[in-house]
Design a protein around this motif. Structure first.
Motif, mmCIF file in Angstrom:
data_model
loop_
_atom_site.group_PDB
_atom_site.id
_atom_site.type_symbol
_atom_site.label_atom_id
_atom_site.label_comp_id
_atom_site.label_asym_id
_atom_site.label_seq_id
_atom_site.Cartn_x
_atom_site.Cartn_y
_atom_site.Cartn_z
ATOM 1 N N VAL A 56 0.135 -1.249 -3.273
ATOM 2 C CA VAL A 56 -0.292 -2.035 -2.123
ATOM 3 C C VAL A 56 -1.389 -2.957 -2.629
ATOM 4 O O VAL A 56 -2.272 -2.520 -3.374
ATOM 5 C CB VAL A 56 -0.859 -1.131 -1.004
ATOM 6 N N VAL A 57 -1.342 -4.226 -2.232
ATOM 7 C CA VAL A 57 -2.345 -5.200 -2.659
ATOM 8 C C VAL A 57 -2.989 -5.804 -1.412
ATOM 9 O O VAL A 57 -2.295 -6.175 -0.464
ATOM 10 C CB VAL A 57 -1.718 -6.306 -3.534
ATOM 11 N N PHE A 58 -4.329 -5.896 -1.437
ATOM 12 C CA PHE A 58 -5.104 -6.428 -0.320
ATOM 13 C C PHE A 58 -5.641 -7.809 -0.680
ATOM 14 O O PHE A 58 -6.165 -8.017 -1.774
ATOM 15 C CB PHE A 58 -6.272 -5.494 -0.002
ATOM 16 N N ALA A 59 -5.526 -8.767 0.249
ATOM 17 C CA ALA A 59 -5.957 -10.151 0.021
ATOM 18 C C ALA A 59 -7.478 -10.253 -0.022
ATOM 19 O O ALA A 59 -8.173 -9.548 0.716
ATOM 20 C CB ALA A 59 -5.417 -11.050 1.130
ATOM 21 N N PRO A 60 -7.989 -11.150 -0.882
ATOM 22 C CA PRO A 60 -9.441 -11.317 -0.937
ATOM 23 C C PRO A 60 -10.003 -11.850 0.388
ATOM 24 O O PRO A 60 -9.363 -12.657 1.050
ATOM 25 C CB PRO A 60 -9.657 -12.315 -2.067
ATOM 26 N N PHE A 61 -11.168 -11.351 0.756
ATOM 27 C CA PHE A 61 -11.956 -11.737 1.920
ATOM 28 C C PHE A 61 -11.402 -11.270 3.269
ATOM 29 O O PHE A 61 -12.148 -11.127 4.204
ATOM 30 C CB PHE A 61 -12.227 -13.247 1.941
ATOM 31 N N SER A 62 -10.101 -11.015 3.372
ATOM 32 C CA SER A 62 -9.556 -10.528 4.642
ATOM 33 C C SER A 62 -9.070 -9.087 4.526
ATOM 34 O O SER A 62 -9.012 -8.382 5.516
ATOM 35 C CB SER A 62 -8.385 -11.408 5.087
ATOM 36 N N SER A 63 -8.703 -8.681 3.354
ATOM 37 C CA SER A 63 -8.082 -7.393 3.028
ATOM 38 C C SER A 63 -6.733 -7.194 3.702
ATOM 39 O O SER A 63 -6.242 -6.082 3.806
ATOM 40 C CB SER A 63 -9.031 -6.207 3.298
ATOM 41 N N ASP A 64 -6.105 -8.297 4.158
ATOM 42 C CA ASP A 64 -4.750 -8.198 4.698
ATOM 43 C C ASP A 64 -3.812 -7.708 3.605
ATOM 44 O O ASP A 64 -3.962 -8.083 2.434
ATOM 45 C CB ASP A 64 -4.262 -9.558 5.208
ATOM 46 N N ALA A 65 -2.852 -6.888 3.980
ATOM 47 C CA ALA A 65 -1.895 -6.344 3.017
ATOM 48 C C ALA A 65 -0.563 -7.072 3.176
ATOM 49 O O ALA A 65 0.021 -7.075 4.261
ATOM 50 C CB ALA A 65 -1.703 -4.852 3.237
ATOM 51 N N ALA A 66 -0.090 -7.717 2.102
ATOM 52 C CA ALA A 66 1.188 -8.425 2.152
ATOM 53 C C ALA A 66 2.342 -7.433 2.345
ATOM 54 O O ALA A 66 3.298 -7.705 3.042
ATOM 55 C CB ALA A 66 1.398 -9.239 0.891
ATOM 56 N N LEU A 67 2.245 -6.295 1.706
ATOM 57 C CA LEU A 67 3.187 -5.201 1.908
ATOM 58 C C LEU A 67 2.387 -4.032 2.474
ATOM 59 O O LEU A 67 1.305 -3.722 1.971
ATOM 60 C CB LEU A 67 3.858 -4.792 0.593
ATOM 61 N N TYR A 68 2.877 -3.438 3.517
ATOM 62 C CA TYR A 68 2.153 -2.363 4.187
ATOM 63 C C TYR A 68 3.136 -1.277 4.594
ATOM 64 O O TYR A 68 4.347 -1.466 4.536
ATOM 65 C CB TYR A 68 1.403 -2.910 5.413
ATOM 66 N N GLY A 69 2.605 -0.165 4.965
ATOM 67 C CA GLY A 69 3.468 0.952 5.334
ATOM 68 C C GLY A 69 2.760 2.260 5.097
ATOM 69 O O GLY A 69 1.550 2.365 5.300
ATOM 70 N N SER A 70 3.520 3.260 4.616
ATOM 71 C CA SER A 70 2.908 4.576 4.462
ATOM 72 C C SER A 70 3.389 5.300 3.215
ATOM 73 O O SER A 70 4.442 5.007 2.670
ATOM 74 C CB SER A 70 3.211 5.434 5.692
ATOM 75 N N VAL A 71 2.550 6.242 2.799
ATOM 76 C CA VAL A 71 2.853 7.132 1.686
ATOM 77 C C VAL A 71 2.629 8.552 2.203
ATOM 78 O O VAL A 71 1.593 8.834 2.803
ATOM 79 C CB VAL A 71 1.919 6.877 0.486
ATOM 80 N N VAL A 72 3.607 9.400 1.981
ATOM 81 C CA VAL A 72 3.472 10.803 2.358
ATOM 82 C C VAL A 72 3.353 11.601 1.067
ATOM 83 O O VAL A 72 4.199 11.485 0.179
ATOM 84 C CB VAL A 72 4.674 11.295 3.191
ATOM 85 N N VAL A 73 2.282 12.379 0.974
ATOM 86 C CA VAL A 73 1.980 13.149 -0.229
ATOM 87 C C VAL A 73 1.901 14.628 0.133
ATOM 88 O O VAL A 73 1.363 14.988 1.180
ATOM 89 C CB VAL A 73 0.644 12.675 -0.848
ATOM 90 N N ARG A 74 2.436 15.466 -0.760
ATOM 91 C CA ARG A 74 2.382 16.908 -0.545
ATOM 92 C C ARG A 74 1.618 17.561 -1.691
ATOM 93 O O ARG A 74 1.855 17.266 -2.853
ATOM 94 C CB ARG A 74 3.788 17.500 -0.473
ATOM 95 N N THR A 75 0.691 18.439 -1.314
ATOM 96 C CA THR A 75 -0.045 19.261 -2.273
ATOM 97 C C THR A 75 0.128 20.696 -1.833
ATOM 98 O O THR A 75 -0.291 21.047 -0.732
ATOM 99 C CB THR A 75 -1.547 18.913 -2.267
ATOM 100 N N GLN A 76 0.760 21.513 -2.686
ATOM 101 C CA GLN A 76 1.097 22.882 -2.317
ATOM 102 C C GLN A 76 1.915 22.824 -1.023
ATOM 103 O O GLN A 76 2.917 22.157 -0.994
ATOM 104 C CB GLN A 76 -0.151 23.733 -2.130
ATOM 105 N N GLU A 77 1.459 23.484 0.028
ATOM 106 C CA GLU A 77 2.195 23.472 1.292
ATOM 107 C C GLU A 77 1.643 22.447 2.274
ATOM 108 O O GLU A 77 2.145 22.311 3.376
ATOM 109 C CB GLU A 77 2.154 24.859 1.957
ATOM 110 N N ARG A 78 0.623 21.710 1.888
ATOM 111 C CA ARG A 78 -0.003 20.743 2.791
ATOM 112 C C ARG A 78 0.562 19.352 2.553
ATOM 113 O O ARG A 78 0.790 18.948 1.428
ATOM 114 C CB ARG A 78 -1.507 20.733 2.603
ATOM 115 N N GLN A 79 0.746 18.636 3.647
ATOM 116 C CA GLN A 79 1.297 17.293 3.566
ATOM 117 C C GLN A 79 0.368 16.333 4.287
ATOM 118 O O GLN A 79 -0.183 16.666 5.333
ATOM 119 C CB GLN A 79 2.683 17.293 4.217
ATOM 120 N N GLY A 80 0.192 15.137 3.727
ATOM 121 C CA GLY A 80 -0.653 14.126 4.343
ATOM 122 C C GLY A 80 0.024 12.774 4.319
ATOM 123 O O GLY A 80 0.737 12.444 3.372
#
Length: 155
Positions: free
Chosen positions: A118-142
């Motif tokens: 994901v890349v954020f634009a300078p001065f606005s931090s707008d993301a040209a591509l956006y969305g989500s990432v789901v990560v699992r550690t042991q039995e926990r998911q975030g």
């Protein structure tokens, strides 16, 4: 007979305590991994918004497409991970127990088929591509979500 019974009771108490400590240790590692990933996203967004170096800032997730194991996360300065200025790289290594369940970034930006950054634009931090990432550690998911405006949320 009493000595054997006493040793057995102590062994049972030790086993229960060991299991409890092991579970607590896993919970701590899961919380640390989530905090590190959240910190990477918020750092890149903040650096972009501040206009540090006049660069866009981004986050690159290095994970194996087959095993989905997240090996490291890099906060970088540049229009993409491939075109970054490596002198600004900040790399965080993750334990092999952290996996990427899904990574979905969309938007009006140029889709590269690379859902690792994901890349954020300078001065606005707008993301040209956006969305989500789901990560699992042991039995926990975030779930880490990046809005088009560069806002980061973690559930």
């Amino acid at each position: 007979m009493e000595a054997v019974l006493s040793v057995a009771i102590v062994a049972i108490i030790f086993a229960i305590g060991f299991q409890a400590m092991s579970g607590a240790s896993q919970s701590v590692r899961a919380a640390q991994s989530s905090a590190q990933l959240l910190r990477a996203f918020t750092t890149a967004s903040a650096e972009a918004q501040l206009g540090r170096g006049g660069f866009p800032w981004g986050v690159h997730l290095e994970f194996d497409e087959g095993t989905r194991v997240l090996s490291n996360v890099t906060v970088f300065a540049g229009a993409s991970y491939a075109l970054r200025d490596v002198s600004y790289d900040s790399v965080t290594t993750f334990p092999s127990s952290v996996t990427v369940v899904s990574s979905a970034f969309v938007g009006p930006g140029i889709p590269t088929g690379n859902e690792h950054e994901v890349v954020f634009a300078p001065f606005s931090s707008d993301a040209a591509l956006y969305g989500s990432v789901v990560v699992r550690t042991q039995e926990r998911q975030g779930t880490f979500t990046v809005s088009p405006y560069g806002d980061i949320t973690h559930e």
